[in-house]
Structures are given as structure tokens and as C-alpha cells.
Design an enzyme around this catalytic site. Structure first.
Site, PDB file in Angstrom:
ATOM      1  N   HIS A   1       4.744  -1.644   8.717  1.00 18.09           N
ATOM      2  CA  HIS A   1       3.427  -1.055   8.977  1.00 18.09           C
ATOM      3  C   HIS A   1       2.398  -2.178   9.132  1.00 18.09           C
ATOM      4  CE1 HIS A   1      -0.297   1.136   8.514  1.00 18.09           C
ATOM      5  NE2 HIS A   1       0.378   2.191   8.903  1.00 18.09           N
TER       6      HIS A   1
ATOM      7  N   GLU B   1       1.856   1.998  16.788  1.00 16.67           N
ATOM      8  CA  GLU B   1       0.578   2.221  16.107  1.00 16.67           C
ATOM      9  C   GLU B   1      -0.402   1.111  16.492  1.00 16.67           C
ATOM     10  OE1 GLU B   1       1.265   4.870  12.371  1.00 16.67           O
ATOM     11  OE2 GLU B   1       1.148   2.782  11.792  1.00 16.67           O
TER      12      GLU B   1
ATOM     13  N   ASN C   1       2.387   9.445   6.527  1.00 15.72           N
ATOM     14  CA  ASN C   1       2.315   8.219   5.721  1.00 15.72           C
ATOM     15  C   ASN C   1       1.101   8.360   4.810  1.00 15.72           C
ATOM     16  OD1 ASN C   1       2.050   5.674   4.648  1.00 15.72           O
ATOM     17  ND2 ASN C   1       1.566   4.657   6.585  1.00 15.72           N
ATOM     18  N   TRP C   2       1.371   8.671   3.565  1.00 20.22           N
ATOM     19  CA  TRP C   2       0.259   8.938   2.629  1.00 20.22           C
ATOM     20  C   TRP C   2      -0.463   7.659   2.202  1.00 20.22           C
ATOM     21  CZ3 TRP C   2       2.517  12.975  -1.403  1.00 20.22           C
ATOM     22  CH2 TRP C   2       2.851  14.151  -0.724  1.00 20.22           C
ATOM     23  N   LYS C   3       0.145   6.512   2.491  1.00 23.24           N
ATOM     24  CA  LYS C   3      -0.415   5.224   2.046  1.00 23.24           C
ATOM     25  C   LYS C   3      -0.654   5.279   0.526  1.00 23.24           C
ATOM     26  CE  LYS C   3      -2.077   4.601   6.708  1.00 23.24           C
ATOM     27  NZ  LYS C   3      -3.013   4.010   7.642  1.00 23.24           N
TER      28      LYS C   3
ATOM     29  N   GLY D   1      -1.480   9.244   9.250  1.00 23.64           N
ATOM     30  CA  GLY D   1      -2.106   8.766   8.026  1.00 23.64           C
ATOM     31  C   GLY D   1      -3.036   9.833   7.459  1.00 23.64           C
ATOM     32  N   GLY D   2      -4.325   9.681   7.713  1.00 24.33           N
ATOM     33  CA  GLY D   2      -5.349  10.552   7.112  1.00 24.33           C
ATOM     34  C   GLY D   2      -5.056  12.039   7.217  1.00 24.33           C
TER      35      GLY D   2
ATOM     36  N   GLY E   1      -6.910   4.739  11.279  1.00 24.25           N
ATOM     37  CA  GLY E   1      -7.972   5.040  10.314  1.00 24.25           C
ATOM     38  C   GLY E   1      -9.376   4.876  10.885  1.00 24.25           C
TER      39      GLY E   1
ATOM     40  N   SER F   1      -4.935   7.743  14.131  1.00 22.93           N
ATOM     41  CA  SER F   1      -5.916   8.824  14.262  1.00 22.93           C
ATOM     42  C   SER F   1      -5.361  10.037  15.018  1.00 22.93           C
ATOM     43  CB  SER F   1      -7.211   8.316  14.921  1.00 22.93           C
ATOM     44  OG  SER F   1      -7.798   7.303  14.107  1.00 22.93           O
TER      45      SER F   1
ATOM     46  N   GLU G   1      -0.455  -2.536   8.028  1.00 26.18           N
ATOM     47  CA  GLU G   1      -1.122  -2.938   6.770  1.00 26.18           C
ATOM     48  C   GLU G   1      -0.237  -3.894   5.971  1.00 26.18           C
ATOM     49  OE1 GLU G   1      -2.006   1.082   5.547  1.00 26.18           O
ATOM     50  OE2 GLU G   1      -3.317   1.228   7.297  1.00 26.18           O
TER      51      GLU G   1
HETATM   52  P1  13P Z   1      -4.388   7.321  10.543  1.00 23.45           P
HETATM   53  O1  13P Z   1      -3.683   8.560  11.023  1.00 23.45           O
HETATM   54  O2  13P Z   1      -5.178   7.535   9.297  1.00 23.45           O
HETATM   55  O3  13P Z   1      -5.147   6.651  11.644  1.00 23.45           O
HETATM   56  O4  13P Z   1      -3.222   6.280  10.101  1.00 23.45           O
HETATM   57  C1  13P Z   1      -2.175   6.036  10.972  1.00 23.45           C
HETATM   58  C2  13P Z   1      -1.155   5.242  10.249  1.00 23.45           C
HETATM   59  O5  13P Z   1      -1.366   4.095   9.913  1.00 23.45           O
HETATM   60  C3  13P Z   1       0.126   5.901   9.941  1.00 23.45           C
HETATM   61  O6  13P Z   1       1.071   4.977   9.510  1.00 23.45           O
END
Ligand code: 13P
Length: 254
Positions: free
Chosen positions: A95, A167, A9-11, A233-234, A173, A212, A97
Site C-alpha cells: 500500500h 491506487e 481497507n480499514w487502515k 478506504g474511507g 483519501g 476515493s 502508505e
Molecule cells: P480512500 O478510499 O479513502 O481514498 O482510500 C483508498 C485506499 O487507500 C484503499 O487502500
């Protein structure tokens, strides 16, 4: 046997240049992924670029969100048909967010899941509790409420058309990963809740962990019986890290 999925998930990250570099790095480093699936979910604008680079490769692609509407006067929205038009397989729904920053409630997330599934996309449904909720001891009731809203909308068989991602919001993050035991506990809870309605759907459904996940902890997480991959994510923005997690997924299947 469930086939693990590693989805990036590149956000809201990237540029044409960085997408080129990241996908080239993934494509040149990807090894044996015969026992798992790999996907990336770029921001909408970069989906055509992903399609042109990834077509014919083992890496699928998808969106991070979609509209509940099919077409029309919905400024700023993207329809399921548009994602399909650019070859998307997956779409992330619910998600944390989107839930916390854009006011998406359980009912809206359930409608998005239904629209995605009805159109032929595979929705990746995100569930998870905040730190406050975990500390209050209500993790299971929060996750159950989020899950039940979708089951109510599409039925338990409908749920089986998608993928779940657990999640924990406090792990996203933050560099603070859930321990494999903490994650497994919630994954097992989710699977049991589904099994109470349909054992076969529960056994077949993939439940990813997100929060993470890195190459260094992915193996231990995916070794747990109910953790079937990751939503990253990251670490999905760094080719070597993403590839390391794909390797862990491949190795998690005997
Ligand atoms: P991180 O891997 O950056 O913690 O993000 C997880 C995430 O929200 C994937 O959708």
C-alpha cells in the site's frame, strides 16, 4: 470472465464497538453478491472479531500487511501463518502508505508478495504514482517498475495468484477520484504489460481501482473493461457506502 472484488481497507481505524456496528450493518444489508466477491481488511487486532462475525457469510477477510519472516525474534511483526490461523483469505501488500511512511521499497514489497502467495494467502498488490509523478508524465514507468519487481520475484504465473490494486496516490483519501478514463488507461497498461509475458494470466487477473471510490462513482469506474472492483478506504468504514459499492460491483457484471 473475471469476478469483481470489493475489498475494504480499514487502515488504522476502529474499536471493538465500531467493528461490531460496521460488520453488523454490512451483514444485515448485504444482498445478492453472487457475481462478485467482498472482503474487509481490519487492523490485525480486530481480525478475530471479523472471523467470528463473518464466518459462514459471503464476506471474506484479510490483513493489511505481513512480515517476510515465518516466526521468531521480529518484534511487532505478524506472520502469514498467523493470518491464516485466523481464517484470512487476503493480505494487502505495498500500500502506498506503507511505501511512503514506512519505507517499504519495491524489493521488500515483492518479498512480501512472495511470502503471502507461498503461504496460500491471496496478496492484493498496490501500485500507483504520486501527483508529482503524474505531473511529470512518468505514471507508466512508475507502475511498471513496481509491477516488474513482483514479476521478477515470483514470475508472471506467480503474480496470477494475487490481485492488483491500482491506487493513484493523489486520489487516496483526497476525495479526488481518478476519472474512469484515467483509471482505465493505467489498468489497460498494467494488463498489457502482463499480457506481453502471459496472455492467460493477464486475462484472468483482477485489477481493482482504489482512491476515493464511493457509491456515486463506483458504477462508472467498474463499467470500464479493465476495472475489476475496488480497494476502498474511507467508504469501507460506513456500512451503507460499502454496500453501495458492492451493489455496483454486482451490477457491473451482466
Ligand atoms: P480512500 O478510499 O479513502 O481514498 O482510500 C483508498 C485506499 O487507500 C484503499 O487502500
Amino acid at each position: 470472465m473475471r469476478r469483481p472484488l470489493v475489498a475494504g481497507n480499514w487502515k488504522m481505524n476502529g474499536s471493538r464497538a465500531s467493528v461490531q456496528t460496521l460488520l453488523s450493518g454490512i451483514l444485515s444489508g448485504i444482498e445478492d453478491v453472487s457475481r462478485c466477491e467482498v472482503a474487509v481488511c481490519p487492523p490485525f487486532l480486530y481480525i478475530p472479531q471479523a472471523q467470528s462475525m463473518l464466518t459462514g457469510s459471503p464476506v471474506a477477510w484479510g490483513g493489511q500487511n505481513l512480515s517476510t519472516e515465518a516466526a521468531g525474534a521480529f518484534t511487532g511483526e505478524i506472520a502469514a501463518s498467523m493470518l491464516l490461523d485466523f481464517g484470512c483469505t487476503y493480505v494487502i501488500v505495498g500500500h502506498s502508505e506503507r511505501r511512503s511512511l514506512y519505507g517499504e521499497d519495491d524489493a521488500l514489497v515483492a518479498r512480501k508478495f512472495a511470502v503471502a502467495r507461498d503461504s496460500g494467502l491471496k496478496p492484493i498488490l498496490c501500485l500507483g504514482e504520486t501527483l508529482e509523478e503524474r505531473e511529470q508524465g512518468v505514471t507508466e514507468s512508475v507502475v511498471a517498475r513496481q509491477l516488474d519487481a513482483v514479476i521478477e520475484a515470483v514470475g508472471v504465473e506467480g503474480l496470477g495468484a494475487g490481485v492488483i490494486a491500482y491506487e493513484p496516490v493523489w486520489a487516496i483519501g483526497t476525495g479526488r477520484t481518478a476519472t474512469p478514463e484515467q483509471a482505465q488507461e493505467v489498468h489497460a497498461f498494467i494488463r498489457e504489460r502482463i499480457a506481453a509475458q502471459n496472455e492467460q494470466v493477464a486475462q484472468d487477473l483482477r485489477i481493482l481501482y482504489g482512491g476515493s471510490m464511493k457509491p456515486g462513482n463506483a458504477g462508472d469506474l467498474m463499467a470500464k473493461p479493465d476495472i475489476d472492483g475496488g480497494l476502498i478506504g474511507g467508504a469501507s468504514l460506513v456500512a451503507d457506502d460499502f454496500l453501495g459499492i458492492c451493489r455496483a460491483a454486482q451490477e457491473s457484471v451482466a
